[in-house]
Design a protein around this motif. Structure first.
Motif, mmCIF file in Angstrom:
data_model
loop_
_atom_site.group_PDB
_atom_site.id
_atom_site.type_symbol
_atom_site.label_atom_id
_atom_site.label_comp_id
_atom_site.label_asym_id
_atom_site.label_seq_id
_atom_site.Cartn_x
_atom_site.Cartn_y
_atom_site.Cartn_z
ATOM 1 N N VAL A 1 3.716 -3.090 0.331
ATOM 2 C CA VAL A 1 4.142 -2.280 1.472
ATOM 3 C C VAL A 1 4.217 -3.129 2.734
ATOM 4 O O VAL A 1 5.113 -2.951 3.548
ATOM 5 C CB VAL A 1 3.266 -1.020 1.663
ATOM 6 N N ASP A 2 3.302 -4.074 2.900
ATOM 7 C CA ASP A 2 3.356 -4.935 4.088
ATOM 8 C C ASP A 2 4.622 -5.794 4.099
ATOM 9 O O ASP A 2 5.228 -6.001 5.144
ATOM 10 C CB ASP A 2 2.124 -5.838 4.162
ATOM 11 N N THR B 1 7.789 -2.997 4.606
ATOM 12 C CA THR B 1 7.653 -1.837 5.480
ATOM 13 C C THR B 1 8.869 -1.658 6.377
ATOM 14 O O THR B 1 9.600 -2.602 6.646
ATOM 15 C CB THR B 1 6.382 -1.940 6.339
ATOM 16 N N THR C 1 6.474 4.791 5.147
ATOM 17 C CA THR C 1 6.594 3.747 4.138
ATOM 18 C C THR C 1 5.298 3.669 3.344
ATOM 19 O O THR C 1 4.212 3.553 3.900
ATOM 20 C CB THR C 1 6.904 2.383 4.774
ATOM 21 N N ASN D 1 1.824 1.941 4.912
ATOM 22 C CA ASN D 1 2.093 0.769 5.743
ATOM 23 C C ASN D 1 1.207 0.792 6.991
ATOM 24 O O ASN D 1 0.484 1.764 7.238
ATOM 25 C CB ASN D 1 3.574 0.711 6.129
#
Length: 135
Positions: free
Chosen positions: A22-23, A26, A34, A85
Motif C-alpha cells: 500500500v505504501d 497509495t 487506499t 495507506n
C-alpha cells in the motif's frame, strides 16, 4: 466473541508485505481509501493486492490479493490481512469479503485489529451462522 490468537512471526511478515504494497502504490494523502492486502498460501508463499477505489464501488484489496494468489496457482490459503495507506493500520474485512473468504477458504485466519492490538481469528468466527454457498 472472537477467539483471537496472538500474532506469529509469519503474521507480522504478512502485515509488512501488505504495508509495503500500500505504501508503494497509495493514492497519497488524499487517497484515504487506499488499502493493501496480503494473503499467505499453505506453502508459505505470499501474495499482495491493492484495492481499486471508485465511487461506484470496486474490488477490495483482499479480493485482489485472493485473485492474484489464485492466478498464481495457490488454492489453499492460511492467513489474510488488510492495511490502510498513510499508516492507518490493520483493518478487518468488510461483510462481502468475509462471505467470500468463508465460501472459498473456510479455514483461513484473518488478522484483525482490536483495542488490545492485532490478533487473528478464523473467518468462521467472523460470520457465525453464515449462509454456506457451495459452488
Amino acid at each position: 466473541m472472537l477467539n483471537l490468537q496472538p500474532l506469529t512471526d509469519d503474521d507480522r511478515e504478512l502485515i509488512e508485505l501488505a504495508r509495503r504494497t500500500v505504501d508503494a502504490n497509495t493514492d497519497g494523502p488524499d487517497g484515504v481509501y487506499t488499502m493493501g492486502a496480503a494473503v499467505r498460501g499453505a506453502d508459505g508463499r505470499m501474495y499482495a493486492g491493492i484495492n481499486l477505489y471508485h465511487f461506484t464501488g470496486g474490488p477490495c484489496a483482499e479480493l485482489v490479493a485472493l485473485g492474484r494468489a489464485r492466478a498464481e496457482g495457490a488454492r489453499e490459503l492460511t492467513t489474510i490481512v488488510a492495511v490502510g495507506n498513510e499508516n492507518r493500520g490493520i483493518f478487518g474485512p468488510c461483510g462481502r469479503d468475509r462471505q467470500i473468504l468463508l465460501d472459498y477458504h473456510p479455514t483461513i485466519r484473518v488478522i484483525m485489529p482490536t483495542p488490545d492490538g492485532p490478533g487473528s481469528a478464523l473467518v468462521t468466527d467472523l460470520l457465525p451462522g453464515a449462509y454456506r454457498w457451495t459452488p
